[in-house]
Scaffold this motif. Structure first.
Motif, PDB file in Angstrom:
ATOM      1  N   ALA A  35       0.857  -1.305  -0.180  1.00 12.11           N
ATOM      2  CA  ALA A  35      -0.023   0.007  -0.041  1.00 12.11           C
ATOM      3  C   ALA A  35       0.823   1.279  -0.137  1.00 12.11           C
ATOM      4  CB  ALA A  35      -1.011  -0.045   1.009  1.00 12.11           C
ATOM      5  N   VAL A  36       0.529   2.127  -0.831  1.00 11.26           N
ATOM      6  CA  VAL A  36       1.520   3.609  -1.012  1.00 11.26           C
ATOM      7  C   VAL A  36       0.572   4.723  -0.906  1.00 11.26           C
ATOM      8  CG1 VAL A  36       3.320   2.142  -2.499  1.00 11.26           C
ATOM      9  CG2 VAL A  36       1.387   3.371  -3.379  1.00 11.26           C
ATOM     10  N   ASP A  37       0.858   5.691  -0.859  1.00 10.83           N
ATOM     11  CA  ASP A  37       0.508   7.028  -1.072  1.00 10.83           C
ATOM     12  C   ASP A  37      -0.309   7.295  -2.270  1.00 10.83           C
ATOM     13  OD1 ASP A  37      -0.617   9.621  -0.937  1.00 10.83           O
ATOM     14  OD2 ASP A  37       1.288  10.276   0.083  1.00 10.83           O
ATOM     15  N   GLY A  82       5.390  10.577   5.319  1.00  9.90           N
ATOM     16  CA  GLY A  82       6.532  10.412   4.543  1.00  9.90           C
ATOM     17  C   GLY A  82       7.455   9.486   5.223  1.00  9.90           C
ATOM     18  N   GLU A  83       7.230   8.632   6.258  1.00  6.40           N
ATOM     19  CA  GLU A  83       8.137   7.821   7.051  1.00  6.40           C
ATOM     20  C   GLU A  83       8.863   6.887   6.170  1.00  6.40           C
ATOM     21  OE1 GLU A  83       9.023   5.900  11.186  1.00  6.40           O
ATOM     22  OE2 GLU A  83       7.528   7.341  11.072  1.00  6.40           O
ATOM     23  N   TRP A  84       7.899   6.317   5.257  1.00  4.91           N
ATOM     24  CA  TRP A  84       8.003   5.162   4.337  1.00  4.91           C
ATOM     25  C   TRP A  84       7.327   5.526   3.275  1.00  4.91           C
ATOM     26  CZ3 TRP A  84       6.058   3.191   9.286  1.00  4.91           C
ATOM     27  CH2 TRP A  84       7.243   2.976  10.305  1.00  4.91           C
ATOM     28  N   GLY A 104      14.255   2.184  -5.264  1.00  7.15           N
ATOM     29  CA  GLY A 104      14.622   3.548  -4.469  1.00  7.15           C
ATOM     30  C   GLY A 104      13.648   3.598  -3.235  1.00  7.15           C
ATOM     31  N   ALA A 105      12.610   2.693  -3.306  1.00  7.41           N
ATOM     32  CA  ALA A 105      11.605   2.935  -2.351  1.00  7.41           C
ATOM     33  C   ALA A 105      11.915   2.204  -0.905  1.00  7.41           C
ATOM     34  CB  ALA A 105      10.199   2.315  -2.765  1.00  7.41           C
ATOM     35  N   ARG A 106      11.351   3.058   0.071  1.00  9.12           N
ATOM     36  CA  ARG A 106      11.569   2.720   1.601  1.00  9.12           C
ATOM     37  C   ARG A 106      10.183   1.890   1.776  1.00  9.12           C
ATOM     38  NH1 ARG A 106      11.344   7.384   4.312  1.00  9.12           N
ATOM     39  NH2 ARG A 106      10.658   8.215   2.456  1.00  9.12           N
ATOM     40  N   VAL A 154      -1.134   2.288  12.802  1.00 13.82           N
ATOM     41  CA  VAL A 154       0.039   3.135  13.210  1.00 13.82           C
ATOM     42  C   VAL A 154       0.866   3.446  11.844  1.00 13.82           C
ATOM     43  CG1 VAL A 154       2.120   3.499  14.533  1.00 13.82           C
ATOM     44  CG2 VAL A 154      -0.045   2.813  15.590  1.00 13.82           C
ATOM     45  N   MET A 155       0.979   2.507  11.391  1.00 16.02           N
ATOM     46  CA  MET A 155       1.966   2.475  10.016  1.00 16.02           C
ATOM     47  C   MET A 155       1.280   3.590   8.961  1.00 16.02           C
ATOM     48  SD  MET A 155       3.312  -1.329   9.294  1.00 16.02           S
ATOM     49  CE  MET A 155       4.257  -2.258  10.438  1.00 16.02           C
TER      50      MET A 155
END
Length: 337
Positions: free
Chosen positions: A106-108, A169-171, A121-123, A161-162
């Motif tokens: 799951a991404v923004d 922007g943390e991940w 390059g993703a975290r 929480v994640m």
């Protein structure tokens, strides 16, 4: 209903005890097991089932090798992996629950990542033993990206929480199940339909399956009619779940009164629609396609460097399934959605 299993245990003066390890804590997408219990279907089969909460769909398969459980709800792909690894203590799947894999990153929705090709390059962040994370090398092989190009952090924090942390922007992305992430986003006050975009296995690596009911080989050998009874009872529980979503959520709440009913209702409806509601489900839930199992074995063996690619019959025994005409089916539109 009288079955051989019921007759056998009645002769001994009681029901056959069955120890069942679940995939996670009590939640909406387990409701069919609880309805089968609450509506007396297990007892009609001569069975007394005791449920234990698990820690992940993948870990449930490993937990079954401890000898502490007879039946489990585990990840069919992890079972294939364990067989490919050469383990002799693996359980065997007897009833597929998911026709499509529930796994996702799951991404923004407003971020730069729109497809698997954007992942280098993703975290990313994952729970330990999350089934999606464990299958990430296979996801990379199926999509042609280098798994070493991605940075992965392991965290024990819940998805509720994640999700806000990721959106802050943390991940760049979170491993998990599509509907689990969505439900916990709701609990965090986030609208998943607006805020999240999914790199889902069902579109990027569609060969994979998801959850399946499994039994130990010792239990299958000692109690074959009990295994058939489990499949009959769970099939009835699935049909009841489809017919009454709210009643299904109440069955979960009887085991955990503190659950967020709205989030678990959404999670259950999403699971029925996504993982269980594709074209294969119109033929009845429970069976698998051998060609897909062979492709899973190929991808896992190549990604993990295993020499053995398990044959379908090494991981799945369809002989206990109810007849095709009697299998639970998903309607075109899930009731209560």
């Amino acid at each position: 209903m009288t079955t051989l299993a019921a007759a056998d245990v009645t002769a001994r003066g009681g029901l056959l005890p069955v120890r069942f390890i679940l995939n996670t804590f009590y939640s909406g997408p387990q409701a069919w097991f609880f309805l089968a219990d609450d509506n007396g279907y297990f007892r009609e089969e001569g069975l007394e089932v005791t449920f234990t909460e698990g820690s992940s769909l993948a870990r449930a398969v490993t937990t079954m090798t401890s000898g502490d459980y007879d039946v489990g709800y585990g990840d069919l792909n992890e079972l294939v992996r364990m067989q490919a690894e050469g383990r002799a203590d693996t359980p065997v799947a007897v009833m597929a629950i998911h026709n499509r894999p529930p796994y996702t990153i799951a991404v923004d929705a407003g971020g730069r990542i729109k497809s698997a090709a954007d992942l280098p390059g993703a975290r990313l962040v994952s729970h330990p033993q999350d089934a999606a994370w464990l299958l990430f090398p296979e996801f990379c092989r199926a999509t042609g990206i280098d798994p070493e190009s991605v940075e992965i952090t392991i965290s024990e924090d819940p998805h509720k929480v994640m999700v806000p942390q990721m959106l802050a922007g943390e991940w760049d992305g979170i491993f998990g199940f599509v509907n689990t992430v969505a439900a916990q986003a709701i609990e965090a006050g986030v609208d998943p339909a607006v805020s999240l975009h999914h790199l889902a296995w069902h579109s990027e690596a569609p060969a994979f399956y998801g959850g399946a009911m499994m039994v130990t080989r010792a239990f299958r050998e000692a109690h074959p009619e009990a295994v058939a009874g489990l499949c009959r009872a769970v099939n009835r529980g699935l049909a009841d779940t489809v017919a009454d979503i709210d009643g299904a959520i109440e069955a979960v709440a009887r085991r955990n009164p503190g659950i967020d009913r709205a989030a678990n209702r959404a999670r259950l409806i999403g699971t029925l629609a996504l993982e269980m509601g594709d074209a294969a489900a119109t033929l009845g839930l429970g069976d698998v396609e051998d060609a897909r199992l062979r492709e899973i074995a190929r991808l896992i063996a190549q990604a993990k460097g295993y020499a053995h690619q398990p044959a379908p019959e090494e991981v799945f025994d369809r002989s206990f399934l109810v007849p095709a005409a009697e299998r639970a089916r998903m309607p075109a539109a899930t009731p209560g959605a």
